[in-house]
Write a protein that holds these residues in place. Structure first.
Motif, PDB file in Angstrom:
ATOM      1  N   VAL A   1      13.646  -2.449   9.639  1.00 45.47           N
ATOM      2  CA  VAL A   1      13.020  -3.280   8.518  1.00 45.47           C
ATOM      3  C   VAL A   1      11.466  -3.537   9.598  1.00 45.47           C
ATOM      4  O   VAL A   1      11.357  -4.496   9.914  1.00 45.47           O
ATOM      5  N   VAL A   2      10.278  -3.230   9.167  1.00 47.48           N
ATOM      6  CA  VAL A   2       9.354  -3.828   9.721  1.00 47.48           C
ATOM      7  C   VAL A   2       8.335  -3.277   9.183  1.00 47.48           C
ATOM      8  O   VAL A   2       8.172  -2.612   8.611  1.00 47.48           O
ATOM      9  N   GLY A   3       6.993  -3.896   9.223  1.00 46.51           N
ATOM     10  CA  GLY A   3       6.197  -4.108   8.980  1.00 46.51           C
ATOM     11  C   GLY A   3       4.753  -3.193   8.873  1.00 46.51           C
ATOM     12  O   GLY A   3       4.662  -2.712  10.256  1.00 46.51           O
ATOM     13  N   ARG A   4       3.779  -3.343   8.272  1.00 48.11           N
ATOM     14  CA  ARG A   4       2.973  -2.365   8.121  1.00 48.11           C
ATOM     15  C   ARG A   4       1.501  -3.252   7.937  1.00 48.11           C
ATOM     16  O   ARG A   4       1.047  -3.863   7.087  1.00 48.11           O
TER      17      ARG A   4
ATOM     18  N   LEU B   1      15.297   3.209   8.590  1.00 45.17           N
ATOM     19  CA  LEU B   1      14.382   2.478   8.613  1.00 45.17           C
ATOM     20  C   LEU B   1      13.336   2.290   7.266  1.00 45.17           C
ATOM     21  O   LEU B   1      13.260   2.810   6.620  1.00 45.17           O
ATOM     22  N   ARG B   2      12.804   0.900   6.690  1.00 44.50           N
ATOM     23  CA  ARG B   2      12.439   0.917   5.638  1.00 44.50           C
ATOM     24  C   ARG B   2      10.753  -0.325   6.352  1.00 44.50           C
ATOM     25  O   ARG B   2      11.159  -0.953   7.083  1.00 44.50           O
ATOM     26  N   GLU B   3       9.476   0.515   5.725  1.00 43.19           N
ATOM     27  CA  GLU B   3       8.448  -0.411   6.517  1.00 43.19           C
ATOM     28  C   GLU B   3       8.047  -0.660   4.884  1.00 43.19           C
ATOM     29  O   GLU B   3       7.921  -0.047   4.072  1.00 43.19           O
ATOM     30  N   VAL B   4       7.319  -1.637   4.982  1.00 43.89           N
ATOM     31  CA  VAL B   4       6.770  -2.816   4.348  1.00 43.89           C
ATOM     32  C   VAL B   4       5.601  -3.361   4.420  1.00 43.89           C
ATOM     33  O   VAL B   4       5.129  -3.549   5.859  1.00 43.89           O
ATOM     34  N   ASP B   5       3.857  -3.138   3.538  1.00 41.24           N
ATOM     35  CA  ASP B   5       3.322  -3.901   3.812  1.00 41.24           C
ATOM     36  C   ASP B   5       3.447  -4.944   4.392  1.00 41.24           C
ATOM     37  O   ASP B   5       3.797  -6.010   3.302  1.00 41.24           O
ATOM     38  N   VAL B   6       2.375  -5.840   5.065  1.00 40.23           N
ATOM     39  CA  VAL B   6       2.352  -6.649   5.750  1.00 40.23           C
ATOM     40  C   VAL B   6       0.934  -7.727   5.741  1.00 40.23           C
ATOM     41  O   VAL B   6       0.291  -6.481   6.234  1.00 40.23           O
ATOM     42  N   ALA B   7       0.685  -8.876   5.064  1.00 42.73           N
ATOM     43  CA  ALA B   7      -0.802  -9.376   5.136  1.00 42.73           C
ATOM     44  C   ALA B   7      -1.187  -9.124   6.668  1.00 42.73           C
ATOM     45  O   ALA B   7      -0.317  -9.434   7.521  1.00 42.73           O
TER      46      ALA B   7
END
Length: 234
Positions: free
Chosen positions: A106-109, A181-187
């Motif tokens: 899991v990674v941040g965008r 892979l899962r990409e999620v929004d991060v501040a």
């Protein structure tokens, strides 16, 4: 969360921002600070605040991340920058996503929270590099500035880059190995202190792009069996 999670924080002169980052770590998340030659007292600050501190003499983001990863003790681990630009409060949701969906990584965008946080040259570089990743079948829009995965799987992936190309090579190898892979929004926030070694200047961005281009070239020429096996994700 029942199980604890070690959080790798690669550090080079982050004494100003580090206290805020460590204080923001959620319950159950333990800091593993890998100092990469700081001269501002970063390792002393980290130790005083209860972090496990390890040292890596070889300069480079990838070298610090890898040594920090080797020092972790938990099944699930996270990696996040120590400059305060990313919020550790995002980590529990990323860990839950990893565990609940069967994802391997899991990674941040990054989503900028203020004007000027992400300079134009860094945004352009990220757009180009993430485009190259998508062309290779890795469906991400950012280069994994914060990530969560299982410790042994990450080590088994065999990432060799020890400079700024580390996260890019990690994504390429994960894609080649068939990882989910899962990409999620991060501040993405203003740094807690000093100027970014990468996005803080055109020169820093160019150096990172150089390292990442080398990582792409290495993995392009490597045989697929050298890029990892799907079975390494446990």
């Amino acid at each position: 969360m029942e199980a604890r999670v070690d959080v790798v924080l690669p550090c080079l002169d982050e004494a100003e921002a580090l206290p805020g980052v460590l204080a923001a770590l959620p319950d159950g998340f333990d800091a593993v600070v890998c100092d990469n030659g700081s001269t501002d007292g970063t390792p002393e600050v980290a130790a005083r605040l209860g972090a496990l501190v390890v040292h890596e003499a070889r300069p480079g983001y990838g070298a610090a991340v890898h040594t920090g990863l080797e020092a972790t003790r938990t099944d699930v681990v996270a990696v996040i920058d120590a400059d305060g630009s990313l919020d550790p409060a995002e980590l529990p949701a990323m860990v839950r996503l990893l565990l609940d969906t069967g994802a391997d990584l899991v990674v941040g965008r990054r989503v900028p929270q203020a004007r000027g946080v992400w300079p134009w040259h860094a945004r352009v570089a990220n757009r180009v590099l993430s485009g190259l990743l998508r062309a290779r079948g890795v469906a991400v829009r950012d280069i994994a500035p914060v990530r969560v995965a299982r410790r042994e799987a990450l080590l088994d992936l065999g990432v060799t880059d020890r400079a700024f190309g580390y996260p890019l090579e990690l994504l390429i190898r994960a894609g080649a190995a068939g990882w989910r892979l899962r990409e999620v929004d991060v501040a993405y926030r203003p740094r807690g202190g000093g100027r970014s070694k990468v996005s803080g200047s055109v020169k820093g961005t160019a150096r990172a792009v150089r390292d990442m281009s080398k990582a792409i070239a290495r993995t392009r020429s490597a045989p697929s069996t050298a890029l990892g096996e799907r079975g390494t994700a446990r």
